[in-house]
Design an enzyme around this catalytic site. Structure first.
Site, PDB file in Angstrom:
ATOM      1  N   ASN A   9      -5.381   0.215  48.546  1.00 47.43           N
ATOM      2  CA  ASN A   9      -4.311   0.285  49.537  1.00 47.43           C
ATOM      3  C   ASN A   9      -4.106   1.767  49.828  1.00 47.43           C
ATOM      4  OD1 ASN A   9      -1.965   0.283  51.014  1.00 47.43           O
ATOM      5  ND2 ASN A   9      -0.640  -0.455  49.357  1.00 47.43           N
ATOM      6  N   TRP A  10      -4.690   2.205  50.937  1.00 44.12           N
ATOM      7  CA  TRP A  10      -4.643   3.639  51.243  1.00 44.12           C
ATOM      8  C   TRP A  10      -3.254   4.104  51.644  1.00 44.12           C
ATOM      9  CZ3 TRP A  10      -9.556   5.135  54.621  1.00 44.12           C
ATOM     10  CH2 TRP A  10     -10.707   4.925  53.872  1.00 44.12           C
ATOM     11  N   LYS A  11      -2.359   3.154  51.968  1.00 41.13           N
ATOM     12  CA  LYS A  11      -1.029   3.499  52.500  1.00 41.13           C
ATOM     13  C   LYS A  11      -1.194   4.433  53.705  1.00 41.13           C
ATOM     14  CE  LYS A  11       0.859   2.542  48.013  1.00 41.13           C
ATOM     15  NZ  LYS A  11       1.955   2.678  47.063  1.00 41.13           N
ATOM     16  N   HIS A  95       4.275  -5.990  50.973  1.00 46.30           N
ATOM     17  CA  HIS A  95       4.266  -4.893  50.003  1.00 46.30           C
ATOM     18  C   HIS A  95       5.706  -4.419  49.791  1.00 46.30           C
ATOM     19  CE1 HIS A  95       3.655  -0.942  48.254  1.00 46.30           C
ATOM     20  NE2 HIS A  95       2.471  -1.399  47.864  1.00 46.30           N
ATOM     21  N   GLU A  97       6.987  -1.622  49.639  1.00 43.84           N
ATOM     22  CA  GLU A  97       7.433  -0.553  50.555  1.00 43.84           C
ATOM     23  C   GLU A  97       7.866  -1.143  51.888  1.00 43.84           C
ATOM     24  OE1 GLU A  97       3.945   1.894  50.068  1.00 43.84           O
ATOM     25  OE2 GLU A  97       4.560   2.272  47.997  1.00 43.84           O
ATOM     26  N   GLU A 167       3.090  -6.868  41.886  1.00 46.29           N
ATOM     27  CA  GLU A 167       3.299  -5.420  41.820  1.00 46.29           C
ATOM     28  C   GLU A 167       4.732  -5.132  41.409  1.00 46.29           C
ATOM     29  OE1 GLU A 167       0.194  -3.204  44.401  1.00 46.29           O
ATOM     30  OE2 GLU A 167       1.979  -3.539  45.589  1.00 46.29           O
ATOM     31  N   GLY A 173       3.287   3.805  42.129  1.00 43.30           N
ATOM     32  CA  GLY A 173       3.311   5.239  42.420  1.00 43.30           C
ATOM     33  C   GLY A 173       4.087   6.062  41.415  1.00 43.30           C
ATOM     34  N   SER A 212       0.158   1.639  39.590  1.00 44.54           N
ATOM     35  CA  SER A 212      -0.410   2.687  38.735  1.00 44.54           C
ATOM     36  C   SER A 212      -1.636   2.223  37.949  1.00 44.54           C
ATOM     37  CB  SER A 212       0.670   3.270  37.808  1.00 44.54           C
ATOM     38  OG  SER A 212       1.714   3.855  38.574  1.00 44.54           O
ATOM     39  N   GLY A 233      -3.289   1.750  44.727  1.00 41.78           N
ATOM     40  CA  GLY A 233      -2.762   2.728  45.680  1.00 41.78           C
ATOM     41  C   GLY A 233      -3.405   4.084  45.482  1.00 41.78           C
ATOM     42  N   GLY A 234      -2.694   4.981  44.803  1.00 38.86           N
ATOM     43  CA  GLY A 234      -3.131   6.370  44.668  1.00 38.86           C
ATOM     44  C   GLY A 234      -4.583   6.532  44.239  1.00 38.86           C
TER      45      GLY A 234
HETATM   46  P1  PGA Z   1      -0.161   2.747  43.042  1.00 38.72           P
HETATM   47  O1  PGA Z   1       0.204   1.802  44.282  1.00 38.72           O
HETATM   48  O2  PGA Z   1      -1.514   2.300  42.528  1.00 38.72           O
HETATM   49  O3  PGA Z   1      -0.223   4.145  43.647  1.00 38.72           O
HETATM   50  O4  PGA Z   1       0.914   2.604  42.036  1.00 38.72           O
HETATM   51  C1  PGA Z   1      -0.092   0.429  44.242  1.00 38.72           C
HETATM   52  C2  PGA Z   1       0.407  -0.214  45.522  1.00 38.72           C
HETATM   53  O5  PGA Z   1       1.459   0.186  46.026  1.00 38.72           O
HETATM   54  O6  PGA Z   1      -0.244  -1.138  46.054  1.00 38.72           O
END
Ligand code: PGA
Length: 251
Positions: A9-11, A95, A97, A167, A173, A212, A233-234
């Protein structure tokens, strides 16, 4: 035996130049076979670039959101059919967010999942509790309600064509990862809840863990019985890390 799925997930990160380097590396290093599928979910404007880079490879791709509507006067929105035009297989919906920053509730998330299915996309439906909810002992209630909203709209047939991503909001994050045991407990709860709808759908359902996931913790998470891969994500922005996580999913 369920396959594993590792979806990046590149966001809202990337640029044409950065993506080109990342995609080259992912294309070259992604596992072919081994029971694991690698996917990247990217910002809308880069879908054409990703389609061009990854077409004909084993790596799949998708978007991070879509409209609940098929077409119309919805300024700024992107439909599932548009995503299919760019070869998307997946669309992330719900998600945390989007739920927190854009006010998306579980009913809207369910309608977006429906819209994704209607256009042939696989929705990756995200569920998860906040830290306050975990500490308050209501994780199962929160996750159960999020799941029920999707199951109510989609039914067993719809859910059979979804991926679920658990999640925990407190792990996204933050560098805090749920322990494999904490994650497994919620994954098992999700599978049991889906089994009440349809046992076969539940046993085939891919349930990803997100929050994470890193190269150094992926293998222990993915070894748990009900964890079928990750939403990353990251670490999905760093080719070596993403590929190491994909490798941890290979058998
Ligand atoms: P993260 O994000 O791996 O940076 O914690 C995961 C996500 O939001 O899908």
């Amino acid at each position: 035996m369920r396959k594993k799925l590792v979806a990046g997930n590149w966001k809202m990160f990337g640029s044409l130049a950065e993506n080109a380097a990342l995609l080259d590396a992912v294309r070259a290093g992604a596992p072919a076979g081994g029971g694991v599928e690698a996917a990247v979910c990217v910002p809308f404007p880069y879908l054409a670039q990703v389609q061009q880079s990854l077409s004909g490879t084993a790596v799949t791709w998708g978007a991070q959101n879509l409209s609940e509507f098929a077409k119309g006067a919805y300024t700024g929105e992107v439909s599932g059919a548009m995503l299919r035009d760019f070869g998307c297989r997946y669309a992330i919906v719900g998600h945390s967010e989007r739920r927190t920053l854009y006010g998306e509730d579980s009913d809207l998330v369910a309608r977006k999942a429906r819209a994704a299915l209607d256009t042939g996309l696989v929705p990756i439906v995200c569920v998860g509790e906040t830290l306050a909810e975990r500490e308050g002992g209501v994780t199962e209630r929160v996750v159960g309600e999020q799941l029920d909203a999707a199951m109510g709209v989609l039914g067993a047939d719809g859910v059979s064509r979804c991926v679920i991503a658990y999640e925990p909001v407190w792990a996204i994050g933050t560098g805090l990862t749920a322990t494999p045991e904490q994650a497994q407990a919620v994954h098992a709860f999700i599978r049991e809840r889906v089994a009440k709808l349809d046992a076969k759908v539940a046993s085939n359902l891919l349930i990803l863990y997100g929050g994470s996931v890193k190269a150094n913790n992926a293998a222990t998470l993915f070894a748990m019985a009900d964890i079928d891969g990750g939403l990353i994500g990251g670490a999905s922005l760093v080719a070596a890390d993403f590929l190491a996580i994909c490798a941890a999913g290979a058998r």
